[in-house]
Design an enzyme around this catalytic site. Structure first.
Site, PDB file in Angstrom:
ATOM      1  N   ASN A  82      -4.442  -1.321  10.015  1.00  0.00           N
ATOM      2  CA  ASN A  82      -4.023  -1.234   8.614  1.00  0.00           C
ATOM      3  C   ASN A  82      -4.445   0.107   8.007  1.00  0.00           C
ATOM      4  OD1 ASN A  82      -5.461  -2.214   5.577  1.00  0.00           O
ATOM      5  ND2 ASN A  82      -3.256  -2.272   5.861  1.00  0.00           N
ATOM      6  N   GLY A  83      -3.608   0.583   7.090  1.00  0.00           N
ATOM      7  CA  GLY A  83      -3.915   1.800   6.348  1.00  0.00           C
ATOM      8  C   GLY A  83      -2.852   2.846   6.543  1.00  0.00           C
ATOM      9  N   ASP A  84      -2.086   3.100   5.473  1.00  0.00           N
ATOM     10  CA  ASP A  84      -1.049   4.138   5.478  1.00  0.00           C
ATOM     11  C   ASP A  84       0.080   3.856   6.478  1.00  0.00           C
ATOM     12  OD1 ASP A  84      -2.566   5.396   3.568  1.00  0.00           O
ATOM     13  OD2 ASP A  84      -3.472   6.833   4.942  1.00  0.00           O
ATOM     14  N   GLY A 133       0.504  -2.837   3.395  1.00  0.00           N
ATOM     15  CA  GLY A 133       0.097  -3.146   2.024  1.00  0.00           C
ATOM     16  C   GLY A 133       1.027  -2.537   1.009  1.00  0.00           C
ATOM     17  N   ALA A 149      -4.746  -8.117  -4.323  1.00  0.00           N
ATOM     18  CA  ALA A 149      -5.034  -8.868  -5.540  1.00  0.00           C
ATOM     19  C   ALA A 149      -4.105  -8.419  -6.662  1.00  0.00           C
ATOM     20  CB  ALA A 149      -6.493  -8.645  -5.933  1.00  0.00           C
ATOM     21  N   GLN A 178      -7.524 -15.949   2.157  1.00  0.00           N
ATOM     22  CA  GLN A 178      -8.636 -14.992   2.222  1.00  0.00           C
ATOM     23  C   GLN A 178      -9.747 -15.377   1.249  1.00  0.00           C
ATOM     24  OE1 GLN A 178      -8.861 -10.846   0.658  1.00  0.00           O
ATOM     25  NE2 GLN A 178      -8.913 -10.258   2.819  1.00  0.00           N
ATOM     26  N   CYS A 237     -13.691  -5.440   0.675  1.00  0.00           N
ATOM     27  CA  CYS A 237     -13.537  -5.129  -0.742  1.00  0.00           C
ATOM     28  C   CYS A 237     -14.755  -4.356  -1.241  1.00  0.00           C
ATOM     29  CB  CYS A 237     -13.343  -6.414  -1.549  1.00  0.00           C
ATOM     30  SG  CYS A 237     -12.991  -6.050  -3.274  1.00  0.00           S
TER      31      CYS A 237
HETATM   32  C1  FMN Z   1      -3.694  -3.453  -5.567  1.00  0.00           C
HETATM   33  C2  FMN Z   1      -4.433  -3.729  -4.295  1.00  0.00           C
HETATM   34  C3  FMN Z   1      -5.140  -4.900  -4.170  1.00  0.00           C
HETATM   35  C4  FMN Z   1      -5.826  -5.177  -2.968  1.00  0.00           C
HETATM   36  N1  FMN Z   1      -6.457  -6.383  -2.835  1.00  0.00           N
HETATM   37  C5  FMN Z   1      -7.011  -6.710  -1.630  1.00  0.00           C
HETATM   38  C6  FMN Z   1      -7.536  -8.017  -1.417  1.00  0.00           C
HETATM   39  O1  FMN Z   1      -7.477  -8.900  -2.268  1.00  0.00           O
HETATM   40  N2  FMN Z   1      -8.096  -8.263  -0.195  1.00  0.00           N
HETATM   41  C7  FMN Z   1      -8.149  -7.313   0.803  1.00  0.00           C
HETATM   42  O2  FMN Z   1      -8.671  -7.586   1.882  1.00  0.00           O
HETATM   43  N3  FMN Z   1      -7.649  -6.081   0.612  1.00  0.00           N
HETATM   44  C8  FMN Z   1      -7.056  -5.770  -0.558  1.00  0.00           C
HETATM   45  N4  FMN Z   1      -6.474  -4.546  -0.723  1.00  0.00           N
HETATM   46  C9  FMN Z   1      -6.425  -3.605   0.417  1.00  0.00           C
HETATM   47  C10 FMN Z   1      -5.130  -3.814   1.206  1.00  0.00           C
HETATM   48  O3  FMN Z   1      -5.102  -5.089   1.797  1.00  0.00           O
HETATM   49  C11 FMN Z   1      -4.985  -2.743   2.305  1.00  0.00           C
HETATM   50  O4  FMN Z   1      -6.090  -2.846   3.154  1.00  0.00           O
HETATM   51  C12 FMN Z   1      -4.906  -1.339   1.742  1.00  0.00           C
HETATM   52  O5  FMN Z   1      -3.996  -1.265   0.666  1.00  0.00           O
HETATM   53  C13 FMN Z   1      -4.492  -0.337   2.838  1.00  0.00           C
HETATM   54  O6  FMN Z   1      -3.229  -0.650   3.344  1.00  0.00           O
HETATM   55  P1  FMN Z   1      -1.894   0.184   2.906  1.00  0.00           P
HETATM   56  O7  FMN Z   1      -2.185   1.630   3.159  1.00  0.00           O
HETATM   57  O8  FMN Z   1      -0.818  -0.375   3.782  1.00  0.00           O
HETATM   58  O9  FMN Z   1      -1.688  -0.090   1.439  1.00  0.00           O
HETATM   59  C14 FMN Z   1      -5.808  -4.245  -1.909  1.00  0.00           C
HETATM   60  C15 FMN Z   1      -5.092  -3.057  -2.056  1.00  0.00           C
HETATM   61  C16 FMN Z   1      -4.398  -2.795  -3.219  1.00  0.00           C
HETATM   62  C17 FMN Z   1      -3.604  -1.519  -3.332  1.00  0.00           C
END
Ligand code: FMN
Length: 355
Positions: free
Chosen positions: A222-224, A246, A40, A92, A122
């Site tokens: 997903n994650g890191d 992400g 978001a 989404q 979320c």
């Molecule tokens: C600024 C921000 C906004 C996010 N908004 C959403 C969202 O709208 N929907 C969602 O499912 N996850 C959202 N997430 C979570 C990410 O989709 C992702 O699951 C999370 O950042 C972990 O992945 P990463 O380690 O690759 O960043 C958001 C994460 C961040 C940092």
């Protein structure tokens, strides 16, 4: 300015690379199986397009309120606007009321979404307090009703994005993945943190691996996942069908070509050159202006929401701190150009910003 990084170096690999295959979600072919996570405030149409250009296999809208769509809120409806080059794209949606989610699903399908994704991860109170988002991990009965209603209403495959649990005790990604499969959901993305963790600590990929073994539908890890090596490790350690990236993509759409190159050929691409980064930073601003005003003339306003997004690209460039300070005050495309020209001068070793 144009400088596409071409040189490649094959790293010495202590472990073999995973064999990559397209991820099929119904008729949607996700290739390469490296997707952009919804974020978001960040992953609007502009970043999604730039990530697709660098090879993201699938992109997703920011989370969109089903109530907002149901009550014809203009801002919510704007989340369902995307460009042809973004396909395949998932819309989404979040919500906890099956009938409202069904109406929102039909609207997203009519808008041309390739997939409908239900947000089940979320944790922010505004969402979770309403029983939506990660709260569905605590209420499987409601989760079932929501997923079934969306699957029933949708003309395209439905996916969910969830977390490994609500906290260490309540809710489980494996349980949710099984339930999702039962409800006709076509793929499950799992972020390896609990809702209570938010973004703290390290992502735990164990439950992602467990879910991938427990269901027949594709599981997206997903994650890191921040580097090509992380992506390879996520595939290897979890057996997931795709990885979702992400934060590592913020100001860095090149991460997708770097991951693809590494996973497909074992080749480590050099990072983008300063020239390429500045060029794409301007392109981000230009697309933002075009989207809002249909013009890319120098005096076209650039929406305030782009200021933070543009700042991400400056990380590591000369005079980045000063450039960022100025970036949060930009009003027009020419303001952006002025800052980027100064950074380019600094890169050439010339005086950058006037005091
Ligand atoms: C600024 C921000 C906004 C996010 N908004 C959403 C969202 O709208 N929907 C969602 O499912 N996850 C959202 N997430 C979570 C990410 O989709 C992702 O699951 C999370 O950042 C972990 O992945 P990463 O380690 O690759 O960043 C958001 C994460 C961040 C940092």
């Amino acid at each position: 300015m144009s400088a596409i990084a071409t040189s490649t170096a094959v790293p010495s690999q202590s472990e073999s690379l995973p064999a990559l295959a397209p991820m099929r979600i119904g008729p949607v072919n996700v290739w390469p199986p490296i997707t952009l996570a919804p974020m978001a405030g960040e992953t609007g149409s502009v970043l999604r397009r730039l990530c697709r250009r660098q090879g993201a296999g699938l992109v997703c809208t920011e989370l969109t309120s089903s109530h907002g769509l149901f009550y014809k809120n203009r801002r919510s409806a704007e989340y369902l606007i995307w460009d042809a080059e973004e396909h395949p794209i998932a819309a989404q949606l979040f919500g906890s009321e099956p009938e409202v989610m069904a109406v929102a699903t039909r609207m997203a399908c009519e808008a041309g979404a390739d997939l409908i994704d239900i947000n089940m991860g979320c944790w922010v109170p505004k969402v979770a307090r309403t029983g939506a988002g990660a709260s569905l991990l605590k209420d499987l009965c409601r989760a079932r009703a929501v997923m079934s209603a969306v699957v029933e209403a949708s003309s395209v495959p439905v996916t969910i994005k969830t977390r490994v649990g609500w906290d260490g005790c309540v809710g489980s990604a494996v349980e949710m993945a099984r339930l999702a499969q039962d409800c006709g959901v076509a793929a499950v993305a799992i972020h390896g943190r609990t809702a209570v963790q938010g973004f703290t600590g390290r992502a735990d990929w164990g439950p992602i691996a467990e879910a991938a073994r427990a269901v027949r539908i594709p599981v997206i890890g997903n994650g890191d996942v921040c580097t090509p090596e992380d992506a390879a490790r996520m595939f290897r350690e979890t057996g997931c069908a795709a990885v979702m990236v992400g934060r590592a993509a913020l100001g860095n759409p090149w991460i997708f070509r770097e991951m693809s190159s590494y996973l497909l050929d074992g080749a480590s691409l050099p990072p983008p050159t300063a020239e390429e980064r500045l060029e794409v930073t301007y392109e981000h601003a230009r697309l933002t202006a075009m989207q809002a005003h249909g013009s890319d003339a120098p005096d076209t306003p650039v929406h305030a929401s782009a200021r933070g997004q543009l700042s991400h690209y400056l990380c590591g460039l000369p005079h980045a701190a000063e450039a960022r300070r100025r970036m949060v005050r930009i009003r027009t495309l020419s303001d952006v150009r002025e800052i980027l020209d100064a950074v380019e001068r600094a890169h050439r070793g010339e005086p950058a910003f006037a005091a």
